[in-house]
Design a protein around this motif. Structure first.
Motif, mmCIF file in Angstrom:
data_model
loop_
_atom_site.group_PDB
_atom_site.id
_atom_site.type_symbol
_atom_site.label_atom_id
_atom_site.label_comp_id
_atom_site.label_asym_id
_atom_site.label_seq_id
_atom_site.Cartn_x
_atom_site.Cartn_y
_atom_site.Cartn_z
ATOM 1 N N TYR A 116 0.838 -1.282 0.012
ATOM 2 C CA TYR A 116 0.047 0.060 0.212
ATOM 3 C C TYR A 116 0.855 1.127 0.061
ATOM 4 O O TYR A 116 2.133 1.106 0.194
ATOM 5 C CB TYR A 116 -1.131 -0.070 1.199
ATOM 6 C CG TYR A 116 -0.315 0.021 2.574
ATOM 7 C CD1 TYR A 116 0.138 1.284 3.464
ATOM 8 C CD2 TYR A 116 0.113 -1.162 3.042
ATOM 9 C CE1 TYR A 116 0.667 1.134 4.299
ATOM 10 C CE2 TYR A 116 0.728 -1.307 4.285
ATOM 11 C CZ TYR A 116 1.160 0.034 4.948
ATOM 12 O OH TYR A 116 1.727 -0.142 6.227
ATOM 13 N N LEU A 117 0.212 2.452 -0.227
ATOM 14 C CA LEU A 117 0.939 3.675 -0.040
ATOM 15 C C LEU A 117 0.677 4.185 1.289
ATOM 16 O O LEU A 117 -0.501 4.452 1.619
ATOM 17 C CB LEU A 117 0.483 4.470 -1.169
ATOM 18 C CG LEU A 117 0.715 4.387 -2.636
ATOM 19 C CD1 LEU A 117 0.173 5.430 -3.440
ATOM 20 C CD2 LEU A 117 2.394 4.245 -2.868
ATOM 21 N N ASP A 118 1.765 4.627 2.093
ATOM 22 C CA ASP A 118 1.587 5.099 3.279
ATOM 23 C C ASP A 118 0.856 6.517 3.217
ATOM 24 O O ASP A 118 0.814 7.041 2.418
ATOM 25 C CB ASP A 118 2.894 5.052 4.237
ATOM 26 C CG ASP A 118 3.785 5.899 3.796
ATOM 27 O OD1 ASP A 118 3.801 6.686 2.841
ATOM 28 O OD2 ASP A 118 5.024 5.534 4.281
ATOM 29 N N ALA A 119 1.130 7.238 4.382
ATOM 30 C CA ALA A 119 0.481 8.743 4.736
ATOM 31 C C ALA A 119 1.250 9.738 3.914
ATOM 32 O O ALA A 119 0.642 10.857 3.163
ATOM 33 C CB ALA A 119 0.441 8.944 5.925
ATOM 34 N N LYS A 120 2.591 9.374 3.395
ATOM 35 C CA LYS A 120 3.515 10.021 2.750
ATOM 36 C C LYS A 120 3.465 9.721 1.159
ATOM 37 O O LYS A 120 4.368 10.253 0.297
ATOM 38 C CB LYS A 120 4.965 10.121 3.302
ATOM 39 C CG LYS A 120 4.936 10.824 4.797
ATOM 40 C CD LYS A 120 6.277 10.825 5.197
ATOM 41 C CE LYS A 120 6.390 11.382 6.602
ATOM 42 N NZ LYS A 120 7.868 11.135 7.124
#
Length: 114
Positions: A34-38
């Motif tokens: 997944y893509l994290d918060a950044k």
């Protein structure tokens, strides 16, 4: 302790999108990406330790190899090799569409043999 969460995060990959990670998840069912918060790509795996006695380091080696494969996939995406491979194939019968590559289907051999 009965389980471990293994996690590797990578920064500096501006072209990686959710659709690429969906393709990874379809091909590698035992990892989560997944893509994290950044907006940095992350790969995770869970390791159940119950019943592991003789070689507990083996699953860690597998995750390490999978992380390297994931890193190679990210580099292919970031350098536009995934899209270039799909659009510049000289053999119509073996050409892959961007949709196929994003879904993780029929990835190029160098990716599979890492």
């Amino acid at each position: 302790m009965s389980s471990l969460q293994l996690r590797a995060g990578f920064s500096g990959f501006g072209r990686v999108e959710s659709r690429h990670l969906l393709g990874w998840r379809r091909r590698y069912h035992f990892t989560k990406s997944y893509l994290d918060a950044k907006n940095d790509p992350v790969i995770e795996s869970y390791l159940c330790l119950e019943g592991i006695t003789s070689r507990p380091s083996r699953p860690l080696c597998v995750f390490s190899a999978t992380s390297l494969r994931f890193f190679s996939y990210l580099r292919m995406i970031d350098s536009s090799l995934v899209e270039k491979f799909a659009s510049h194939s000289t053999h119509p019968e073996t050409s892959l569409t961007t949709k196929q590559l994003a879904s993780g289907q029929d990835l190029p051999d160098p990716f599979l043999t890492l």
